[in-house]
Design an enzyme around this catalytic site. Structure first.
Site, short mmCIF file in Angstrom:
data_model
loop_
_atom_site.label_atom_id
_atom_site.label_comp_id
_atom_site.label_asym_id
_atom_site.label_seq_id
_atom_site.Cartn_x
_atom_site.Cartn_y
_atom_site.Cartn_z
N SER A 73 -30.69 123.24 -45.64
CA SER A 73 -31.21 122.56 -44.45
C SER A 73 -31.24 123.55 -43.29
O SER A 73 -30.19 124.08 -42.90
CB SER A 73 -30.32 121.38 -44.08
N HIS A 94 -35.22 122.33 -46.76
CA HIS A 94 -35.02 120.99 -46.20
C HIS A 94 -35.17 121.04 -44.68
O HIS A 94 -34.50 121.84 -44.01
CB HIS A 94 -33.63 120.49 -46.60
N ASP A 115 -35.06 118.89 -41.16
CA ASP A 115 -34.54 117.66 -40.55
C ASP A 115 -35.26 117.35 -39.25
O ASP A 115 -35.09 118.05 -38.25
CB ASP A 115 -33.04 117.82 -40.30
N MET A 138 -35.71 114.90 -36.17
CA MET A 138 -34.94 113.86 -35.45
C MET A 138 -35.59 113.60 -34.09
O MET A 138 -36.02 114.54 -33.42
CB MET A 138 -33.51 114.34 -35.23
N HIS A 182 -37.40 115.62 -44.03
CA HIS A 182 -36.56 114.43 -43.90
C HIS A 182 -36.78 113.84 -42.51
O HIS A 182 -36.29 114.38 -41.52
CB HIS A 182 -35.10 114.88 -44.12
N MET A 184 -36.06 111.51 -39.65
CA MET A 184 -35.07 110.60 -39.05
C MET A 184 -35.66 110.14 -37.72
O MET A 184 -35.20 110.52 -36.65
CB MET A 184 -33.74 111.33 -38.86
N MET A 207 -27.81 109.56 -48.04
CA MET A 207 -27.05 110.24 -46.98
C MET A 207 -25.56 110.12 -47.29
O MET A 207 -25.06 109.01 -47.54
CB MET A 207 -27.33 109.62 -45.61
N ASP A 213 -27.42 114.37 -49.19
CA ASP A 213 -27.52 115.13 -47.94
C ASP A 213 -26.34 114.81 -47.02
O ASP A 213 -26.16 113.67 -46.61
CB ASP A 213 -28.85 114.74 -47.27
C1 DX5 Z 1 -27.95 115.41 -41.14
C2 DX5 Z 1 -29.06 116.14 -41.85
C3 DX5 Z 1 -28.60 117.11 -42.84
C4 DX5 Z 1 -27.74 118.23 -42.29
C5 DX5 Z 1 -26.73 118.56 -43.34
O1 DX5 Z 1 -28.48 114.37 -40.41
O2 DX5 Z 1 -29.94 115.23 -42.50
O3 DX5 Z 1 -29.68 117.64 -43.61
O4 DX5 Z 1 -28.44 119.39 -41.96
O5 DX5 Z 1 -25.83 119.47 -42.83
P1 DX5 Z 1 -24.47 119.82 -43.58
O6 DX5 Z 1 -24.83 120.33 -44.93
O7 DX5 Z 1 -23.86 120.87 -42.71
O8 DX5 Z 1 -23.67 118.56 -43.63
ZN ZN Z 2 -31.47 116.03 -43.96
#
Ligand code: DX5
Ligand code: ZN
Length: 214
Positions: free
Chosen positions: A8, A33, A35, A37, A66, A68, A137, A172
């Site tokens: 990620s 990956h 993220d 947000m 991903h 969010m 998650m 994740d």
């Molecule tokens: C959290 C993200 C993850 C995050 C994971 O909301 O969706 O993808 O980057 O990070 P680690 O592996 O550090 O928990």
């Molecule tokens: Zn993620």
């Protein structure tokens, strides 16, 4: 079963994003990956389609996006056009989940559905046959570096059972060498790892550790 590793980029150095992606690509990553947000669905703001488009030329690995965000339907085509290969939406963020999944497929990319740690698998059971990937998650979404929530493990088993061997079952949050073992045992075959990859200098070794090959 050999697992795929999806670093990620949330934990990467954003000022050197192209180099960071090339390093994990060379180090054996299977997906990148990303993220996304929006500051509404989760309490953090990160990446939009512009960044997806900017990183696209720097790797041939599938971009695993991903989302969010609230109102995911509004942005699916934009992320597909930016170069996403897989787009996953939270069941909690879509009012008409079946429609959202069809929109992802119509945009020409693979479709994934995500549930938070407190959301039961039955919420996505009716759409499991429609998706390429289910993402579970193992932290509450929003930030990297949080602790793995072990109570999610039985949900991994449930999804593998429902989805059969062909489904990508991705995990994740809080994935490291130890928790990766638990996820694999429960039936996950795609492991997202942010801090466990990017906080280590040797990305190849970090990826191999999580995969369990060293
Ligand atoms: C959290 C993200 C993850 C995050 C994971 O909301 O969706 O993808 O980057 O990070 P680690 O592996 O550090 O928990
Ligand atoms: Zn993620």
């Amino acid at each position: 079963m050999t697992v795929k590793i999806a670093p990620s980029i949330l934990s990467a150095d954003f000022a050197r994003l192209a180099e960071e992606i090339k390093e994990v690509d060379k180090g054996g990553a299977d997906y990148i990956h990303i993220d996304v947000m929006d500051g509404h669905f989760v309490p953090n703001i990160t990446i939009g389609p512009l960044i997806v488009k900017a990183v696209r030329p720097h790797t041939n690995l599938p971009l695993d996006v991903h989302l969010m965000i609230e109102n995911p339907d509004m942005y699916i085509q934009e992320f597909a056009d930016a170069g996403a290969d897989i787009i996953s939406v939270h069941a909690e963020a879509s009012r008409h989940l079946h429609r959202t999944i069809q929109l992802i497929k119509a945009s020409g990319v693979k479709a994934g559905v995500v549930i938070n740690p407190s959301t039961p698998v039955c919420m996505i059971e009716p759409v499991i046959a429609d998706v390429d990937l289910v993402l579970l998650m193992t932290v509450n979404p929003g930030f990297g570096g949080q602790a793995f929530i072990e109570s999610v493990l039985p949900k991994i088993e449930q999804v593998r059972e429902l989805g059969g061997p062909e489904l990508d079952v991705e995990v994740d949050g809080g994935v490291n060498r130890e928790t990766a073992l638990l996820c694999k045992k429960a039936g996950a075959n795609v492991l997202v790892a942010g801090s466990a990859v990017f906080n280590k200098k040797d990305r190849e070794a970090a990826i191999a550790e999580i995969r369990g090959t060293v």
